[in-house]
Scaffold this active site. Structure first.
Site, PDB file in Angstrom:
ATOM      1  N   PHE A  15       0.854  -1.195   0.000  1.00 34.12           N
ATOM      2  CA  PHE A  15       0.000   0.000   0.000  1.00 34.12           C
ATOM      3  C   PHE A  15       0.885   1.238   0.000  1.00 34.12           C
ATOM      4  O   PHE A  15       1.999   1.210   0.503  1.00 34.12           O
ATOM      5  CB  PHE A  15      -0.866   0.067   1.256  1.00 34.12           C
ATOM      6  CG  PHE A  15      -1.764  -1.101   1.428  1.00 34.12           C
ATOM      7  CD1 PHE A  15      -2.935  -1.194   0.694  1.00 34.12           C
ATOM      8  CD2 PHE A  15      -1.441  -2.122   2.317  1.00 34.12           C
ATOM      9  CE1 PHE A  15      -3.776  -2.278   0.844  1.00 34.12           C
ATOM     10  CE2 PHE A  15      -2.281  -3.214   2.471  1.00 34.12           C
ATOM     11  CZ  PHE A  15      -3.448  -3.292   1.734  1.00 34.12           C
ATOM     12  N   SER A 227      -5.450   5.537   8.892  1.00 29.49           N
ATOM     13  CA  SER A 227      -4.773   4.291   8.551  1.00 29.49           C
ATOM     14  C   SER A 227      -5.144   3.907   7.128  1.00 29.49           C
ATOM     15  O   SER A 227      -6.030   4.516   6.525  1.00 29.49           O
ATOM     16  CB  SER A 227      -5.180   3.174   9.507  1.00 29.49           C
ATOM     17  OG  SER A 227      -6.378   2.582   9.050  1.00 29.49           O
ATOM     18  N   LYS A 228      -4.439   2.904   6.629  1.00 27.72           N
ATOM     19  CA  LYS A 228      -4.666   2.555   5.228  1.00 27.72           C
ATOM     20  C   LYS A 228      -6.078   2.025   4.983  1.00 27.72           C
ATOM     21  O   LYS A 228      -6.531   1.962   3.852  1.00 27.72           O
ATOM     22  CB  LYS A 228      -3.621   1.552   4.744  1.00 27.72           C
ATOM     23  CG  LYS A 228      -3.579   0.257   5.525  1.00 27.72           C
ATOM     24  CD  LYS A 228      -2.563  -0.682   4.896  1.00 27.72           C
ATOM     25  CE  LYS A 228      -2.516  -2.021   5.595  1.00 27.72           C
ATOM     26  NZ  LYS A 228      -1.667  -1.978   6.799  1.00 27.72           N
ATOM     27  N   ARG A 229      -6.767   1.659   6.062  1.00 28.48           N
ATOM     28  CA  ARG A 229      -8.131   1.166   5.901  1.00 28.48           C
ATOM     29  C   ARG A 229      -9.148   2.304   5.808  1.00 28.48           C
ATOM     30  O   ARG A 229     -10.289   2.086   5.436  1.00 28.48           O
ATOM     31  CB  ARG A 229      -8.510   0.247   7.064  1.00 28.48           C
ATOM     32  CG  ARG A 229      -7.934  -1.140   6.935  1.00 28.48           C
ATOM     33  CD  ARG A 229      -8.131  -1.927   8.215  1.00 28.48           C
ATOM     34  NE  ARG A 229      -7.441  -1.283   9.323  1.00 28.48           N
ATOM     35  CZ  ARG A 229      -6.140  -1.423   9.573  1.00 28.48           C
ATOM     36  NH1 ARG A 229      -5.404  -2.183   8.793  1.00 28.48           N
ATOM     37  NH2 ARG A 229      -5.572  -0.817  10.588  1.00 28.48           N
TER      38      ARG A 229
END
Ligand code: GLU
Length: 461
Positions: A15, A227-229
């Site tokens: 990511f 966050s990447k989410r």
């Protein structure tokens, strides 16, 4: 001072998120501002995550955002190799030096860094065993952004695990020494590691670099770090959605930095000139997707017609499953161009274009029932449409102003307003009440298509 050397040191995770991009960008800006070198180093000691595909995510994102690296994978440089997985020989040499000088020792199969100070034993209730603590002076970090930070390291710590793998702190510091990094610019989440890093520099007998810990990016809503989410976190998302990299870069620059006035849209050359580490904020920056969309809109608006068309066409081409998008691509190039340029000032991103312009490319466009009820429920819109259709053959369709004048003349003649014609005409031509100017719509659709749609609308409504 010697030449500035900064580095961006991502771990390949598959990511590339907003936070990584911003860290890379602040390093890149500082290098370009100072005429220094921007080094890309891959921290890929975690073997499971080390794949070529994961590396390409990093390279592609940096390239797309326009952050060229002066040294690193793909471009080389005098301090390579630039992947930690290829630097074991370097690490071994540095570890041997620490062991030889007595700054490190081996115990239980691991290698430990010895913290200077008076030693004493104490029972650690948490770990349920007696541990050796060190009474040591606090480590002082004069961070260029955070100011003076003190932290006590009161225990020796592992630098090489019993399986032989060196820990993050060790390889990170060895590489910064070996690559002659002068400024470590990274996320504030690493501030708590920095005292260990400083002790390692001291153990190697090397002056630590300058540190600059940049504030966190908070998620759009609620507390906590992005966050990447989180929605909107991934760079590749913006690439896929047809965002302009220049807009994203400009937006990222403002996450934790500002030029000292309230300017927002700024050419990158100006940002490079003004950017400096003391100008970076201490407080956390909140991610705001709406602000990013507005930035993109501002950049789209400023784009020359041909560049906008290329971007739009590229986006439509990627919508392989969208019949209207494919119909748009099959349309006459001049017609496609007219529709796109009419829409250019109206959209926040090219991703809006297929839905925003769909009715230009198909007769089978949806009609918004709510809009229809609203428009048809006021006055006598059908009569207005008939008047417009009757007058249309005499309209000069060569320019928007001519069309506007013709509608105004019609309205005046009937003691009505422009809006009385506009709303129902727009509904008949596009099925909705949002879109580009009605005059532009009539001009581009052309007389025959306009009359046909109005006729069909009257029959069906
Ligand atoms: N690999 C570390 C990270 O991705 C780098 C930390 C640093 O910049 O020193 O967070």
């Amino acid at each position: 001072m010697s030449q500035v050397r900064v580095r961006f040191a991502p771990s390949p995770t598959g990511f590339f998120h907003i936070g990584s991009a911003r860290t890379a960008l602040f390093n890149w800006l500082y290098a370009r501002h100072t005429g220094g070198a921007f080094v890309l180093r891959i921290e890929d000691t975690d073997k499971e995550r080390n794949s070529e595909a994961f590396l390409n995510v990093i390279y592609d994102s940096l390239r797309w955002l326009g952050m060229d690296w002066d040294e690193g994978p793909k471009v080389g440089g005098a301090y390579g190799p630039y992947k930690q997985s290829e630097r074991n020989a370097v690490y071994k040499e540095y570890i041997d030096r620490l062991l030889a000088s007595g700054r490190a020792y081996e115990k239980d199969g691991a290698t430990w860094l010895k913290v200077d100070g008076e030693r004493y034993e104490v029972f650690d209730a948490h770990r349920k065993k007696t541990v050796t603590k060190v009474k040591a002076a606090p480590v002082v970090i004069n961070d260029l952004i955070r100011g003076r930070v003190e932290r006590v390291e009161d225990e020796d710590f592992v630098i090489v695990r019993s399986d032989g793998s060196p820990v993050f702190h060790l390889v990170n510091v060895i590489d910064d020494i070996a690559m002659q990094i002068t400024h470590v610019i990274r996320g504030e989440d690493h501030l708590s590691n920095t005292s260990k890093h400083v002790l390692l520099y001291q153990a190697f007998g090397v002056q630590p670099p300058e540190f600059a810990h940049i504030p966190l990016i908070l998620k759009q809503n609620g507390p906590g770090k992005m966050s990447k989410r989180d929605q909107g976190a991934l760079i590749e998302e913006y690439q896929r959605r047809g965002y302009l990299p220049e807009a994203l870069v400009n937006f990222l620059c403002l996450l934790g930095w500002n030029p000292g006035d309230d300017r927002e849209k700024m050419p990158i050359a100006d940002i490079i000139r003004l950017f400096d580490l003391p100008g970076v904020n201490q407080s956390n920056a909140r991610f705001d997707e709406k602000k990013l969309a507005h930035m993109n809109m501002a950049y789209l608006l400023a784009l020359p017609a041909d560049a906008f068309l290329t971007l739009a066409r590229g986006y439509f081409e990627r919508q392989t499953g969208n019949a209207v998008a494919q119909a748009a691509l099959a349309a006459e190039p001049a017609y496609f161009r007219d529709v796109m340029l009419l829409s250019q000032p109206k959209i926040k991103g090219v991703e809006e274009l297929p839905a925003y312009t769909g009715y230009f490319f198909t007769e089978d466009f949806p009609v918004d029932a709510k809009v229809r009820d609203k428009v048809m429920g006021k006055g006598d819109p059908k009569a207005r449409l008939r008047e417009l259709m009757a007058a249309l053959p005499t309209f000069d369709l060569s320019s928007d102003t001519a069309i506007e004048q013709a509608i105004k003349d019609l309205a005046t003649k009937n003691a009505l307003g422009f809006g009385d014609y506009q709303a129902v005409a727009r509904l008949a031509l596009s099925g909705t009440n949002v879109g580009p100017s009605i005059t532009g719509m009539i001009r581009i659709l052309g007389r025959d298509r306009v009359l046909a749609r109005m006729t069909r609308f009257l029959a069906a409504t």
